[in-house]
Design a protein around this motif. Structure first.
Motif, short mmCIF file in Angstrom:
data_model
loop_
_atom_site.label_atom_id
_atom_site.label_comp_id
_atom_site.label_asym_id
_atom_site.label_seq_id
_atom_site.Cartn_x
_atom_site.Cartn_y
_atom_site.Cartn_z
N ILE A 151 34.26 21.17 -44.44
CA ILE A 151 34.73 22.27 -43.74
C ILE A 151 33.30 22.93 -43.34
N GLY A 152 32.00 22.89 -43.76
CA GLY A 152 30.86 23.28 -43.62
C GLY A 152 29.61 22.98 -44.33
N ASP A 153 28.59 23.53 -44.22
CA ASP A 153 27.29 23.19 -45.11
C ASP A 153 26.53 24.36 -45.42
N VAL A 154 25.61 24.30 -46.42
CA VAL A 154 24.67 25.38 -46.79
C VAL A 154 23.34 24.46 -46.92
N GLY A 155 22.25 25.02 -46.13
CA GLY A 155 20.91 24.50 -46.38
C GLY A 155 20.30 25.49 -47.15
N ILE A 156 19.33 24.74 -47.91
CA ILE A 156 18.25 25.43 -48.60
C ILE A 156 16.84 24.89 -48.47
N GLY A 157 15.93 25.59 -47.92
CA GLY A 157 14.59 25.23 -47.50
C GLY A 157 13.43 25.67 -48.59
N LEU A 158 13.12 24.69 -49.38
CA LEU A 158 12.25 25.00 -50.62
C LEU A 158 10.97 25.01 -50.17
N HIS A 159 9.94 26.09 -50.28
CA HIS A 159 8.60 25.97 -50.17
C HIS A 159 8.11 24.91 -51.12
N ASP A 160 6.73 24.83 -50.73
CA ASP A 160 5.78 23.74 -51.45
C ASP A 160 5.55 24.29 -52.70
N ASN A 161 5.45 25.74 -53.08
CA ASN A 161 5.04 26.13 -54.23
C ASN A 161 6.33 26.25 -55.12
N GLY A 162 7.67 25.95 -54.76
CA GLY A 162 8.78 25.81 -55.50
C GLY A 162 9.33 26.95 -56.02
N MET A 163 8.71 28.08 -55.37
CA MET A 163 9.15 29.34 -56.02
C MET A 163 9.86 30.34 -54.82
N GLN A 164 9.96 29.86 -53.70
CA GLN A 164 10.35 30.59 -52.59
C GLN A 164 11.19 29.46 -51.91
N ALA A 165 12.25 30.08 -51.27
CA ALA A 165 13.19 29.23 -50.46
C ALA A 165 13.87 30.13 -49.18
N GLU A 166 14.47 29.34 -48.50
CA GLU A 166 15.43 29.97 -47.21
C GLU A 166 16.44 29.36 -47.49
N VAL A 167 17.68 30.14 -47.08
CA VAL A 167 19.03 29.74 -46.91
C VAL A 167 19.51 29.80 -45.73
N GLY A 168 20.49 28.87 -45.15
CA GLY A 168 21.02 28.79 -44.09
C GLY A 168 22.87 28.33 -44.28
N PHE A 169 23.41 28.67 -43.39
CA PHE A 169 24.87 28.32 -43.77
C PHE A 169 25.88 28.04 -42.36
N THR A 170 26.51 27.08 -42.43
CA THR A 170 27.52 27.08 -41.31
C THR A 170 28.86 26.62 -41.71
N LEU A 171 30.01 27.37 -41.00
CA LEU A 171 31.48 27.00 -41.44
C LEU A 171 32.13 26.71 -40.21
N ALA A 172 32.93 25.63 -40.28
CA ALA A 172 33.87 25.12 -39.09
C ALA A 172 34.76 26.37 -39.01
N ARG A 173 35.00 26.67 -37.89
CA ARG A 173 35.78 28.01 -37.22
C ARG A 173 36.97 28.30 -37.99
N PRO A 174 37.94 27.18 -38.19
CA PRO A 174 39.29 27.43 -38.91
C PRO A 174 39.18 28.16 -40.18
N TYR A 175 38.16 27.73 -40.86
CA TYR A 175 37.88 28.27 -42.15
C TYR A 175 36.96 29.51 -42.46
N GLN A 176 36.33 30.44 -41.02
CA GLN A 176 35.78 31.55 -41.21
C GLN A 176 36.66 32.80 -41.49
N GLY A 177 36.13 33.57 -42.16
CA GLY A 177 36.89 35.01 -42.49
C GLY A 177 37.80 34.90 -43.54
N GLN A 178 37.49 33.78 -44.78
CA GLN A 178 38.44 33.71 -45.63
C GLN A 178 37.61 33.61 -46.87
N GLY A 179 36.50 33.89 -46.80
CA GLY A 179 35.55 33.96 -48.19
C GLY A 179 34.90 32.57 -48.42
N TYR A 180 35.34 31.54 -47.71
CA TYR A 180 34.65 30.38 -48.21
C TYR A 180 33.14 30.25 -48.10
#
Length: 309
Positions: free
Chosen positions: A77-106
């Motif tokens: 129903i979706g995916d979550v991405g983590i972009g880890l920095h080369d130093n291993g101590m910083q990261a970015e996060v992104g997320f995508t969820l299919a429309r029928p499952y949005q708004g339900q806390g998933y």
């Protein structure tokens, strides 16, 4: 870091697999899902297959992006991405969820699971950004404790226009510590008809169904007991309710606390839009809380309130 997959209250967070290509292509091709994202829709199955193969082969703890698949009842129903920095101590996060499952806390549940893994692995800070018009993503990040740190005006060229970005950050020191021995309370709400109550909480209030008694993970009686004696768990973010069907059900009162008056208004708009009857719209009560009230099919009163700013 523990092995994947990880099971949360309702979801499975795992690696991508070859069987995910069709579902991945479908939700990433939805123009409503891709509206505030960086990719161009639609996404062909050929391109989806290439991406999924790369996701499946990636190393979770290595620098760069790792994409987690989010599964509900055997379906991607979706995916979550983590972009880890080369130093291993910083990261970015992104997320995508299919429309029928949005708004339900998933999405909140899945991102929380991934952040648990990231901070347990020693990351000090996680950053995130989103299109300034993407209020749903901004609110999700704020629910998880991210601080809004700034706004970059006309910073990103996407889908033929310049867009503003909102910037967020979260430190490991601000992330919740491990749960104590008693980590939750699930009130048992007595109902006369489980199916009617499930439709109310699921379809009108956006709760997810965690389990019903016929689900093996929810059984705790002997094998000769009925498959469906009338018990189910419904979940939305921090609210977990057990609905139990009994002949002599009687109404009770539930108090749902939210963080801000804006969130009370958002829930009012969402639930009213789904067709729920609101007994008392949001207003400041004599005792100082900004509150609305509605009733479930058995007359149980749901009070939804926040402290005024």
């Amino acid at each position: 870091m523990s092995e994947l997959p990880v099971r949360t209250e309702r979801l499975v967070v795992r690696r991508f697999a070859a069987g995910d290509v069709a579902a991945f292509a479908a939700y990433r091709s939805d123009p409503e899902v891709s509206r505030y994202q960086s990719w161009d829709a639609p996404v062909s199955e050929v391109d989806a297959g290439r991406l999924v193969a790369n996701f499946a082969a990636a190393e979770e703890a290595a620098p760069g992006w790792f994409q987690y698949a989010v599964e509900l009842a055997g379906e991607l129903i979706g995916d979550v991405g983590i972009g880890l920095h080369d130093n291993g101590m910083q990261a970015e996060v992104g997320f995508t969820l299919a429309r029928p499952y949005q708004g339900q806390g998933y999405a909140t549940e899945a991102v929380r699971c991934v952040l648990d893994r990231v901070f347990d692995a020693g990351v000090h800070r996680v950053s995130a950004d989103c299109d300034a018009r993407n209020t749903a993503s901004a609110k999700l990040l704020e629910r998880l404790g991210f601080r809004r740190e700034g706004r970059r005006v006309q910073h990103t060229w996407a889908n033929g226009e310049w867009t503003d970005d909102l910037l967020f950050g979260l430190l490991a020191t601000d992330w919740p510590s491990p749960v104590p021995a008693i980590y939750a309370c699930r009130p048992n709400v007595l109902v006369r008809d489980l199916s009617t109550s499930l439709r109310f909480y699921r379809d009108l209030l956006g709760f997810g169904v965690g389990w019903r008694w016929s689900d093996p993970s929810g059984r705790f009686l002997a094998e000769d007991d009925p498959d469906e004696p009338g018990t189910a768990l419904v979940v939305r973010e921090g609210a977990h309710l057990i609905l139990t069907q009994v002949a002599d059900a009687h109404p009770t009162r539930l108090h749902l606390d939210v963080n801000t008056t804006t969130q009370v208004d958002d829930l009012f708009a969402e639930w009213h839009g789904r067709g729920a009857t609101i007994a008392e719209p949001p207003s400041v009560r004599p005792w100082g809380m900004y509150e609305m009230r509605l009733h479930d099919p058995d007359g149980t009163v749901l009070r939804v309130s926040a402290h005024p700013a």
